[in-house]
Design a protein around this motif. Structure first.
Motif, PDB file in Angstrom:
ATOM      1  N   VAL A  21       0.739  -1.045  -0.012  1.00  0.00           N
ATOM      2  CA  VAL A  21      -0.132   0.081  -0.046  1.00  0.00           C
ATOM      3  C   VAL A  21       1.015   0.952   0.068  1.00  0.00           C
ATOM      4  CG1 VAL A  21      -1.602   1.123   1.270  1.00  0.00           C
ATOM      5  CG2 VAL A  21      -2.026  -1.159   1.187  1.00  0.00           C
ATOM      6  N   SER A  22       0.399   2.603  -0.975  1.00  0.00           N
ATOM      7  CA  SER A  22       1.230   3.464  -0.883  1.00  0.00           C
ATOM      8  C   SER A  22       0.318   4.758  -0.017  1.00  0.00           C
ATOM      9  CB  SER A  22       1.680   3.895  -2.282  1.00  0.00           C
ATOM     10  OG  SER A  22       2.501   3.075  -2.874  1.00  0.00           O
ATOM     11  N   ALA A  23      -0.051   5.631   0.870  1.00  0.00           N
ATOM     12  CA  ALA A  23      -1.087   5.966   1.631  1.00  0.00           C
ATOM     13  C   ALA A  23      -0.249   7.204   0.857  1.00  0.00           C
ATOM     14  CB  ALA A  23      -1.650   5.937   3.082  1.00  0.00           C
ATOM     15  N   GLY A  24      -1.648   8.543   0.514  1.00  0.00           N
ATOM     16  CA  GLY A  24      -1.066   9.912   0.455  1.00  0.00           C
ATOM     17  C   GLY A  24      -1.143  10.151  -0.641  1.00  0.00           C
ATOM     18  N   ALA A  25      -1.357   9.044  -2.164  1.00  0.00           N
ATOM     19  CA  ALA A  25      -1.223   8.812  -2.770  1.00  0.00           C
ATOM     20  C   ALA A  25      -2.043  10.277  -3.711  1.00  0.00           C
ATOM     21  CB  ALA A  25      -1.174   7.729  -3.575  1.00  0.00           C
ATOM     22  N   ILE A  45      -4.075   4.434  -1.830  1.00  0.00           N
ATOM     23  CA  ILE A  45      -5.038   4.960  -1.834  1.00  0.00           C
ATOM     24  C   ILE A  45      -4.546   6.650  -1.377  1.00  0.00           C
ATOM     25  CG2 ILE A  45      -6.107   5.305   0.447  1.00  0.00           C
ATOM     26  CD1 ILE A  45      -6.107   2.446  -0.889  1.00  0.00           C
ATOM     27  N   ALA A  46      -5.035   7.536  -1.686  1.00  0.00           N
ATOM     28  CA  ALA A  46      -5.822   8.725  -1.350  1.00  0.00           C
ATOM     29  C   ALA A  46      -5.319   9.321  -0.247  1.00  0.00           C
ATOM     30  CB  ALA A  46      -6.342   9.611  -2.646  1.00  0.00           C
ATOM     31  N   ALA A  47      -6.142   8.759   0.890  1.00  0.00           N
ATOM     32  CA  ALA A  47      -6.270   9.030   1.693  1.00  0.00           C
ATOM     33  C   ALA A  47      -4.845   8.645   3.580  1.00  0.00           C
ATOM     34  CB  ALA A  47      -7.767   8.295   2.792  1.00  0.00           C
ATOM     35  N   PRO A  48      -5.263   9.793   4.008  1.00  0.00           N
ATOM     36  CA  PRO A  48      -3.479   9.537   4.446  1.00  0.00           C
ATOM     37  C   PRO A  48      -3.194   8.887   5.175  1.00  0.00           C
ATOM     38  CG  PRO A  48      -5.128  11.727   4.940  1.00  0.00           C
ATOM     39  CD  PRO A  48      -5.395  10.883   4.489  1.00  0.00           C
ATOM     40  N   GLU A  57     -10.042   3.611   4.065  1.00  0.00           N
ATOM     41  CA  GLU A  57     -10.387   3.653   1.682  1.00  0.00           C
ATOM     42  C   GLU A  57      -9.984   2.423   1.158  1.00  0.00           C
ATOM     43  OE1 GLU A  57     -10.784   5.710  -1.624  1.00  0.00           O
ATOM     44  OE2 GLU A  57     -11.754   6.454   1.068  1.00  0.00           O
ATOM     45  N   ILE A  58      -8.598   1.386   1.916  1.00  0.00           N
ATOM     46  CA  ILE A  58      -8.207  -0.024   1.288  1.00  0.00           C
ATOM     47  C   ILE A  58      -9.291  -1.028   1.162  1.00  0.00           C
ATOM     48  CG2 ILE A  58      -7.039  -2.428   1.798  1.00  0.00           C
ATOM     49  CD1 ILE A  58      -4.883   0.677   2.991  1.00  0.00           C
ATOM     50  N   SER A  82       3.329  -0.569   5.437  1.00  0.00           N
ATOM     51  CA  SER A  82       2.674  -0.753   4.204  1.00  0.00           C
ATOM     52  C   SER A  82       2.178  -2.091   3.231  1.00  0.00           C
ATOM     53  CB  SER A  82       3.518   0.126   3.480  1.00  0.00           C
ATOM     54  OG  SER A  82       4.688  -0.477   3.418  1.00  0.00           O
ATOM     55  N   GLN A  83       2.856  -2.692   3.911  1.00  0.00           N
ATOM     56  CA  GLN A  83       2.349  -3.990   3.690  1.00  0.00           C
ATOM     57  C   GLN A  83       1.336  -5.076   4.862  1.00  0.00           C
ATOM     58  OE1 GLN A  83       6.447  -6.801   3.437  1.00  0.00           O
ATOM     59  NE2 GLN A  83       7.074  -5.076   3.086  1.00  0.00           N
TER      60      GLN A  83
END
Length: 106
Positions: A21-25, A45-48, A57-58, A82-83
């Motif tokens: 996962v990459s948050a804050g995208a 994921i756009a959410a921080p 959001e995931i 992130s994993q």
């Protein structure tokens, strides 16, 4: 070459998906590719990653993509990492792979 199917495993109650996962995208995208080294499906994921917003959001985006209620999706492990491992209750591995395959372009 390793297949994205390695990221999806059958469990007693459904399926687990390994996510990177990459948050804050800039925008939310699932699936966003496959990480061969980690054998996980990428998720942007756009959410921080603050206050559980990224995790919520995931769950939402995975449920929407697979076509199931959010109550059938849970973060099984990696809530602060992130994993992550996502548990999908009541779905067969073949059904999840059939949804993801055209989205990953394989």
């Amino acid at each position: 070459m390793t297949s994205f199917a390695d990221a999806v495993t059958e469990t007693d109650t459904g399926v687990r998906i390994a996510l990177d996962v990459s948050a804050g995208a800039k925008k939310t995208v699932f699936p966003a590719g496959y990480n061969e080294w980690r054998r996980s499906i990428r998720c942007q994921i756009a959410a921080p990653a603050v206050g559980g917003r990224a995790n919520k959001e995931i769950v939402r985006v995975v449920a929407d993509t697979i076509g199931i209620p959010q109550s059938s999706v849970a973060i099984a492990s990696g809530a602060t990492s992130s994993q992550k491992s996502i548990q999908i209750i009541g779905k067969a591995r073949a059904d999840v792979l059939a949804v993801l395959k055209p989205l990953l372009g394989t």
